[in-house]
Design a protein around this motif. Structure first.
Motif, PDB file in Angstrom:
ATOM      1  N   ASP A 208       0.854  -1.188   0.000  1.00 29.48           N
ATOM      2  CA  ASP A 208       0.000   0.000   0.000  1.00 29.48           C
ATOM      3  C   ASP A 208       0.891   1.240   0.000  1.00 29.48           C
ATOM      4  O   ASP A 208       1.230   1.779   1.044  1.00 29.48           O
ATOM      5  N   VAL A 209       1.278   1.663  -1.186  1.00 26.91           N
ATOM      6  CA  VAL A 209       2.145   2.832  -1.355  1.00 26.91           C
ATOM      7  C   VAL A 209       1.248   4.018  -1.695  1.00 26.91           C
ATOM      8  O   VAL A 209       0.648   4.062  -2.770  1.00 26.91           O
ATOM      9  N   CYS A 210       1.144   4.978  -0.767  1.00 28.07           N
ATOM     10  CA  CYS A 210       0.161   6.061  -0.883  1.00 28.07           C
ATOM     11  C   CYS A 210       0.825   7.411  -1.133  1.00 28.07           C
ATOM     12  O   CYS A 210       1.954   7.655  -0.713  1.00 28.07           O
ATOM     13  N   ARG A 211       0.069   8.277  -1.792  1.00 23.93           N
ATOM     14  CA  ARG A 211       0.483   9.667  -1.956  1.00 23.93           C
ATOM     15  C   ARG A 211      -0.763  10.526  -2.025  1.00 23.93           C
ATOM     16  O   ARG A 211      -1.843  10.053  -2.379  1.00 23.93           O
TER      17      ARG A 211
ATOM     18  N   ASP B 176      -2.507   7.217   8.961  1.00 21.04           N
ATOM     19  CA  ASP B 176      -1.835   7.166   7.660  1.00 21.04           C
ATOM     20  C   ASP B 176      -1.225   8.524   7.283  1.00 21.04           C
ATOM     21  O   ASP B 176      -0.091   8.603   6.806  1.00 21.04           O
ATOM     22  N   TRP B 177      -1.971   9.596   7.547  1.00 21.93           N
ATOM     23  CA  TRP B 177      -1.430  10.936   7.276  1.00 21.93           C
ATOM     24  C   TRP B 177      -0.239  11.233   8.189  1.00 21.93           C
ATOM     25  O   TRP B 177       0.727  11.886   7.767  1.00 21.93           O
ATOM     26  N   ARG B 178      -0.303  10.776   9.442  1.00 22.08           N
ATOM     27  CA  ARG B 178       0.819  10.994  10.362  1.00 22.08           C
ATOM     28  C   ARG B 178       2.087  10.308   9.844  1.00 22.08           C
ATOM     29  O   ARG B 178       3.187  10.880   9.884  1.00 22.08           O
ATOM     30  N   LEU B 179       1.937   9.080   9.363  1.00 22.99           N
ATOM     31  CA  LEU B 179       3.075   8.346   8.824  1.00 22.99           C
ATOM     32  C   LEU B 179       3.599   9.022   7.565  1.00 22.99           C
ATOM     33  O   LEU B 179       4.815   9.178   7.385  1.00 22.99           O
ATOM     34  N   TRP B 180       2.675   9.455   6.705  1.00 24.39           N
ATOM     35  CA  TRP B 180       3.097  10.120   5.471  1.00 24.39           C
ATOM     36  C   TRP B 180       3.852  11.415   5.784  1.00 24.39           C
ATOM     37  O   TRP B 180       4.913  11.689   5.201  1.00 24.39           O
ATOM     38  N   ALA B 181       3.294  12.230   6.678  1.00 24.17           N
ATOM     39  CA  ALA B 181       3.932  13.507   7.018  1.00 24.17           C
ATOM     40  C   ALA B 181       5.339  13.284   7.572  1.00 24.17           C
ATOM     41  O   ALA B 181       6.286  14.017   7.231  1.00 24.17           O
ATOM     42  N   GLU B 182       5.495  12.272   8.432  1.00 23.15           N
ATOM     43  CA  GLU B 182       6.817  11.977   8.996  1.00 23.15           C
ATOM     44  C   GLU B 182       7.811  11.612   7.899  1.00 23.15           C
ATOM     45  O   GLU B 182       8.945  12.111   7.876  1.00 23.15           O
ATOM     46  N   GLN B 183       7.376  10.734   6.970  1.00 25.98           N
ATOM     47  CA  GLN B 183       8.269  10.307   5.896  1.00 25.98           C
ATOM     48  C   GLN B 183       8.542  11.426   4.902  1.00 25.98           C
ATOM     49  O   GLN B 183       9.580  11.442   4.236  1.00 25.98           O
ATOM     50  N   ALA B 184       7.584  12.367   4.790  1.00 24.66           N
ATOM     51  CA  ALA B 184       7.743  13.490   3.856  1.00 24.66           C
ATOM     52  C   ALA B 184       8.538  14.635   4.460  1.00 24.66           C
ATOM     53  O   ALA B 184       8.791  15.651   3.791  1.00 24.66           O
ATOM     54  N   GLY B 185       8.932  14.490   5.724  1.00 22.55           N
ATOM     55  CA  GLY B 185       9.704  15.535   6.378  1.00 22.55           C
ATOM     56  C   GLY B 185       8.868  16.738   6.790  1.00 22.55           C
ATOM     57  O   GLY B 185       9.382  17.861   6.860  1.00 22.55           O
ATOM     58  N   LEU B 186       7.591  16.504   7.072  1.00 25.19           N
ATOM     59  CA  LEU B 186       6.684  17.581   7.474  1.00 25.19           C
ATOM     60  C   LEU B 186       6.137  17.295   8.860  1.00 25.19           C
ATOM     61  O   LEU B 186       6.004  16.134   9.275  1.00 25.19           O
ATOM     62  N   GLY B 187       5.764  18.324   9.562  1.00 23.13           N
ATOM     63  CA  GLY B 187       5.067  18.133  10.822  1.00 23.13           C
ATOM     64  C   GLY B 187       3.594  17.840  10.555  1.00 23.13           C
ATOM     65  O   GLY B 187       2.998  18.402   9.627  1.00 23.13           O
TER      66      GLY B 187
ATOM     67  N   ASP C 286       5.386  17.403  -5.801  1.00 28.63           N
ATOM     68  CA  ASP C 286       6.411  17.430  -4.756  1.00 28.63           C
ATOM     69  C   ASP C 286       5.969  16.705  -3.486  1.00 28.63           C
ATOM     70  O   ASP C 286       6.420  17.003  -2.389  1.00 28.63           O
ATOM     71  N   ALA C 287       5.063  15.753  -3.648  1.00 26.26           N
ATOM     72  CA  ALA C 287       4.574  14.969  -2.502  1.00 26.26           C
ATOM     73  C   ALA C 287       4.999  13.517  -2.705  1.00 26.26           C
ATOM     74  O   ALA C 287       4.570  12.878  -3.667  1.00 26.26           O
ATOM     75  N   PRO C 288       5.843  12.968  -1.850  1.00 26.56           N
ATOM     76  CA  PRO C 288       6.376  11.621  -2.081  1.00 26.56           C
ATOM     77  C   PRO C 288       5.341  10.525  -1.846  1.00 26.56           C
ATOM     78  O   PRO C 288       4.357  10.711  -1.137  1.00 26.56           O
ATOM     79  N   ALA C 289       5.598   9.398  -2.477  1.00 27.61           N
ATOM     80  CA  ALA C 289       4.805   8.196  -2.213  1.00 27.61           C
ATOM     81  C   ALA C 289       5.423   7.478  -1.025  1.00 27.61           C
ATOM     82  O   ALA C 289       6.645   7.324  -0.939  1.00 27.61           O
TER      83      ALA C 289
END
Length: 292
Positions: A161-164, A197-208, A256-259
């Motif tokens: 499940d690779v999300c963006r 899921d958004w928390r995990l994405w934000a962490e991996q994307a380098g965002l708070g 500019d939003a990573p998967a």
């Protein structure tokens, strides 16, 4: 000790039919045989057990006391045999699948239609749930379960499940979003408990996580994807769940939003699975490989 007579199951079935319908002719019509064949089977049964089951008068019959007792005893037994045979038939020609509502609507149902094109005899029962983690049990032959990143569980890998983030083109244009740091300009859509899921994405994307601004909450991924298509916000989704919208241009990836890999879907198969269930499981794995 007197030996119990061995009875013909077919003769017992013919007797039950004649007793239930109250006549040889009616029984013959239901069974698709001649009245003479019905009469022969019942007489052979009476001779075998040494008891008269019917009183015969001209063209009519009536159960004897022994016949009524025999009918009461054999009717549930015959019904049990029918149910057992039906269960075997179901195991051969039917498959029960369990999956989440969103996965069923977004990927599984279209895939099953393609499977049916090459297996017209298959009868598929789909059981859906709002829970992402699905278990085998009951009469389920196959289950497709979701595991969050870092979770452990049974089953063979079906999808990563690779999300963006995805959103409607019109929303992207009016939001004036350019790069990842502008994430707060696009409302986010919530579809998981605690927005894990958004928390995990934000962490991996380098965002708070606080950089995200949420607008609407939905109880299924499918509903959130529909909302994103309508321009209500951006949804965190995977490509195999949004392939139709991406192809149609109704959803685009946020620039500019990573998967980010947020989890995976596992295929679980029952140990007693039929040949058809095993065939379907193999086919679903191949479909997933092509869609990935």
């Amino acid at each position: 000790m007197q030996e119990t007579p061995k009875l013909s199951l077919n003769a017992v079935r013919v007797f039950e039919c004649a007793a239930r319908l109250g006549g040889m002719l009616a029984a013959a019509e239901e069974l698709g045989v001649t009245p003479g064949a019905v009469s022969h089977q019942i007489r052979a049964l009476e001779e075998r057990i040494g008891v008269s089951l019917f009183r015969r008068r001209n063209n009519s019959i009536a159960l004897t006391d022994a016949g009524r007792q025999f009918q009461r005893d054999v009717t549930p037994a015959l019904a049990m045999i029918e149910r057992a045979a039906g269960a075997l038939y179901r195991d051969r020609d039917a498959v029960v699948i369990r999956a989440s509502v969103s996965l069923a609507v977004r990927w599984l149902i279209p895939a099953l239609e393609r499977f049916k094109a090459g297996a017209a005899e298959a009868r598929i029962r789909l059981e859906t749930t709002h829970y992402a983690r699905v278990e085998l049990g009951g009469r389920a032959d196959i289950a497709i379960s979701y595991l969050r990143r870092g979770e452990d569980g049974p089953g063979a890998l079906l999808f990563k499940d690779v999300c963006r983030p995805m959103l409607a083109p019109a929303l992207l244009e009016r939001s004036r979003y350019v790069r990842r740091g502008d994430i707060g300009r696009v409302p986010a859509l919530s579809a998981t408990a605690g927005d894990w899921d958004w928390r995990l994405w934000a962490e991996q994307a380098g965002l708070g996580f606080d950089a995200l601004k949420f607008s609407h909450v939905f109880d299924t991924d499918d509903a959130a994807i529909h909302a994103a298509t309508a321009g209500l916000g951006m949804v965190l989704a995977t490509s195999f769940m949004t392939a139709k919208e991406i192809a149609a241009g109704s959803l685009v990836h946020l620039p500019d939003a990573p998967a980010v890999a947020t989890g995976e879907l596992r295929l679980l198969s029952a140990g007693r699975a039929s040949r058809l269930a095993r065939q379907l499981a193999d086919w679903l794995r191949e479909e997933a490989r092509r869609a990935a």
